[in-house]
Design a protein around this motif. Structure first.
Motif, PDB file in Angstrom:
ATOM      1  N   ALA A  79      -5.134   4.211  -1.721  1.00 34.59           N
ATOM      2  CA  ALA A  79      -3.668   4.154  -1.601  1.00 34.59           C
ATOM      3  C   ALA A  79      -3.112   3.853  -2.986  1.00 34.59           C
ATOM      4  N   ASP A  80      -1.827   4.137  -3.177  1.00 35.91           N
ATOM      5  CA  ASP A  80      -1.181   3.854  -4.465  1.00 35.91           C
ATOM      6  C   ASP A  80      -0.612   2.443  -4.539  1.00 35.91           C
ATOM      7  N   THR A  81      -0.808   1.667  -3.479  1.00 40.80           N
ATOM      8  CA  THR A  81      -0.153   0.356  -3.403  1.00 40.80           C
ATOM      9  C   THR A  81      -1.134  -0.812  -3.443  1.00 40.80           C
ATOM     10  N   TRP A  82      -2.374  -0.563  -3.825  1.00 42.68           N
ATOM     11  CA  TRP A  82      -3.361  -1.642  -3.841  1.00 42.68           C
ATOM     12  C   TRP A  82      -3.014  -2.751  -4.843  1.00 42.68           C
ATOM     13  N   SER A  83      -2.211  -2.460  -5.835  1.00 36.34           N
ATOM     14  CA  SER A  83      -1.867  -3.477  -6.834  1.00 36.34           C
ATOM     15  C   SER A  83      -0.914  -4.549  -6.297  1.00 36.34           C
ATOM     16  N   ASP A  84      -0.340  -4.324  -5.120  1.00 38.74           N
ATOM     17  CA  ASP A  84       0.550  -5.324  -4.525  1.00 38.74           C
ATOM     18  C   ASP A  84      -0.272  -6.568  -4.172  1.00 38.74           C
ATOM     19  N   HIS A  87      -2.147  -7.618  -0.767  1.00 35.60           N
ATOM     20  CA  HIS A  87      -3.409  -7.063  -0.268  1.00 35.60           C
ATOM     21  C   HIS A  87      -4.619  -7.881  -0.720  1.00 35.60           C
ATOM     22  N   GLY A  88      -4.361  -8.930  -1.490  1.00 33.44           N
ATOM     23  CA  GLY A  88      -5.460  -9.794  -1.919  1.00 33.44           C
ATOM     24  C   GLY A  88      -6.163 -10.455  -0.744  1.00 33.44           C
TER      25      GLY A  88
END
Length: 211
Positions: A79-84, A87-88
């Motif tokens: 996904a393109d949103t894993w850096s949010d 999601h840790g």
């Protein structure tokens, strides 16, 4: 029964999960004595997510609802949103899975999330290239364990590049031992080549399974 948790998040790459979740859910090619599989979508909130392809998915449960034991499986799609940062929590749960001997399967962007947590530093793995992990995970220290293949299985850790979804699916199915070995090989050959002979061999392998 084996529970397979599928983490869902916005911009999830639909195609990366397609083969594996459809086979595990339908059981259409399972061998006669295969263990039962429960497939559950899990997220960090009750809110529906929207995939890269525009599909809306409502999670079945939350991260806190996950029950981890040795047979549990966690699928982490790209996904393109894993850096949010939110999601840790699921990556912390992935660490718990690996420590307890449960299985974690990560593909594409999800491998960066694992790398950021140090979970790829000491185990054979793959991704979209060492340069990809270096670029998006400054703390990545697993270069010596990187294998340049579409998908890599190391006991209870299965990782893949964005182009390795089919092989990743094969390795997950093999790990779960729900297909006959011949069925799995014909299944993979058919979907990777499209040659009709492999489709008929696949069907024949199912007939022999019923004998």
């Amino acid at each position: 029964m084996v529970t397979v948790y599928v983490y869902i998040l916005d911009t999830l790459a639909d195609w990366e999960l397609g083969h594996v979740i459809s086979e595990l859910k339908s059981g259409r090619f399972f061998k006669k004595d295969a263990q039962r599989i429960a497939l559950k979508t899990v997220s960090c909130s009750n809110e529906p997510i929207h995939t890269m392809g525009g599909m809306t998915i409502v999670p079945d449960c939350l991260i806190d609802d996950i029950v981890v034991n040795e047979t549990s499986v966690l699928l982490l799609p790209g996904a393109d949103t894993w850096s949010d940062p939110k999601h840790g929590t699921i990556i912390e749960k992935a660490s718990e899975f690996l420590s307890l001997g449960a299985t974690v399967c990560a593909i594409c962007g999800a491998t960066v999330a694992l790398a950021n947590y140090g979970l790829l530093d000491n185990r054979p793995h793959t991704s979209n290239g060492i340069g990809y992990l270096d670029m998006f995970s400054p703390c990545y220290e697993g270069k010596n364990h990187y294998i340049d293949k579409p998908s890599v299985a190391d006991n209870n850790l299965i990782t893949a590049s964005s182009a390795g979804a089919l092989l990743w699916s094969k390795q997950i199915i093999k790990h779960l031992n729900v297909f006959q070995s011949s069925t799995l090989e014909y299944w993979y050959e058919y979907f990777s080549t499209g040659e009709p002979k492999h489709f008929f061999a696949l069907m024949q392998s199912l007939s022999s399974n019923d004998e």
